[in-house]
Scaffold this active site. Structure first.
Site, short mmCIF file in Angstrom:
data_model
loop_
_atom_site.label_atom_id
_atom_site.label_comp_id
_atom_site.label_asym_id
_atom_site.label_seq_id
_atom_site.Cartn_x
_atom_site.Cartn_y
_atom_site.Cartn_z
N ARG A 11 -13.80 59.73 34.41
CA ARG A 11 -14.14 61.06 33.88
C ARG A 11 -13.82 61.17 32.39
NH1 ARG A 11 -11.23 63.47 38.91
NH2 ARG A 11 -10.55 61.31 38.80
N GLU A 37 0.09 59.60 40.63
CA GLU A 37 0.61 60.65 41.51
C GLU A 37 0.45 60.17 42.96
OE1 GLU A 37 -1.62 64.24 41.17
OE2 GLU A 37 -0.17 65.44 42.29
P1 AMP Z 1 -1.28 60.47 36.14
O1 AMP Z 1 -1.26 59.03 35.72
O2 AMP Z 1 -0.28 60.73 37.25
O3 AMP Z 1 -1.10 61.40 34.97
O4 AMP Z 1 -2.69 60.75 36.81
C1 AMP Z 1 -3.78 61.03 36.03
C2 AMP Z 1 -5.05 60.43 36.58
O5 AMP Z 1 -5.18 60.63 37.98
C3 AMP Z 1 -6.23 61.10 35.93
O6 AMP Z 1 -7.18 60.08 35.59
C4 AMP Z 1 -6.79 62.04 36.96
O7 AMP Z 1 -8.17 61.95 36.97
C5 AMP Z 1 -6.18 61.60 38.28
N1 AMP Z 1 -5.47 62.67 39.00
C6 AMP Z 1 -4.15 62.71 39.31
N2 AMP Z 1 -3.82 63.82 39.97
C7 AMP Z 1 -4.95 64.54 40.08
C8 AMP Z 1 -5.27 65.83 40.64
N3 AMP Z 1 -4.33 66.58 41.25
N4 AMP Z 1 -6.54 66.26 40.54
C9 AMP Z 1 -7.49 65.51 39.92
N5 AMP Z 1 -7.26 64.30 39.38
C10 AMP Z 1 -6.02 63.82 39.45
#
Ligand code: AMP
Length: 173
Positions: free
Chosen positions: A58, A95
């Site tokens: 995205r 996450e």
């Molecule tokens: P992080 O590395 O934990 O900051 O996760 C970010 C990545 O995971 C991004 O590329 C988001 O597209 C995806 N992502 C993580 N959590 C979510 C969520 N609750 N909703 C949508 N996308 C998420």
């Protein structure tokens, strides 16, 4: 523009307990998409940026129009195994789960300032991984942009020094 209304929220995706913020609802809404891009342009109008690094997938959709608008090179940070040339790679925790991103090594010109672009910051692990790849090539992070921030997942602990900017934050789930 009410950005919150333009973001689809999907409970329990991709697993129970996760509220998924689905920005594809922005891409089908040209007013919302234009608003996001104009806010990005405003946020960075006075920032020296030599190139954009967009994160699969995205992040590509935000990084590409912004790079064209500013006439900057666009570099893709891709999921493991997709890039044909010599790569720099970095693994990180999400996450939900683990992942590895790769960038073509020759694209990360030393000494340049890169703006990293993704759709959402949760724990900050993905963006931190890309920032580490940039720094490993003796280049610099000009900033981090994401449409959405989830500050309750404490991403500032990891990436505050890269000055992350978001257009909307959500608290708790
Ligand atoms: P992080 O590395 O934990 O900051 O996760 C970010 C990545 O995971 C991004 O590329 C988001 O597209 C995806 N992502 C993580 N959590 C979510 C969520 N609750 N909703 C949508 N996308 C998420």
């Amino acid at each position: 523009m009410n950005l919150n209304d333009a973001i689809r929220k999907v409970p329990d995706f991709p697993k129970p307990g996760i509220l998924f913020y689905d920005v594809t609802s922005i891409f089908i809404n040209s007013e919302a998409f234009k608003y996001v891009l104009s806010e990005m342009e405003e946020l960075y109008k006075d920032t020296r940026i030599d190139g954009i690094i967009a994160i699969e997938s995205r992040g590509f959709l935000l990084g590409a129009p912004f790079a064209l608008k500013r006439s900057l090179p666009l570099v893709l940070a891709r999921k493991k195994g997709k890039l044909p040339g010599d790569i720099v790679e970095q693994s990180y925790s999400l996450e939900y789960g683990e992942a590895t991103l790769e960038i073509h090594k020759s694209d990360l010109t030393p000494g340049k300032n890169w703006l990293i672009v993704d759709d959402l910051i949760a724990t900050g692990g993905t963006l931190e991984a890309v920032a580490k790849m940039i720094e490993s090539q003796k280049a610099s992070v000009a900033g981090i942009f994401s449409i959405i921030g989830l500050p309750f997942l404490n991403y500032m602990d990891k990436i505050k020094h890269y000055n992350p900017k978001t257009l909307i934050n959500y608290q708790g789930e």
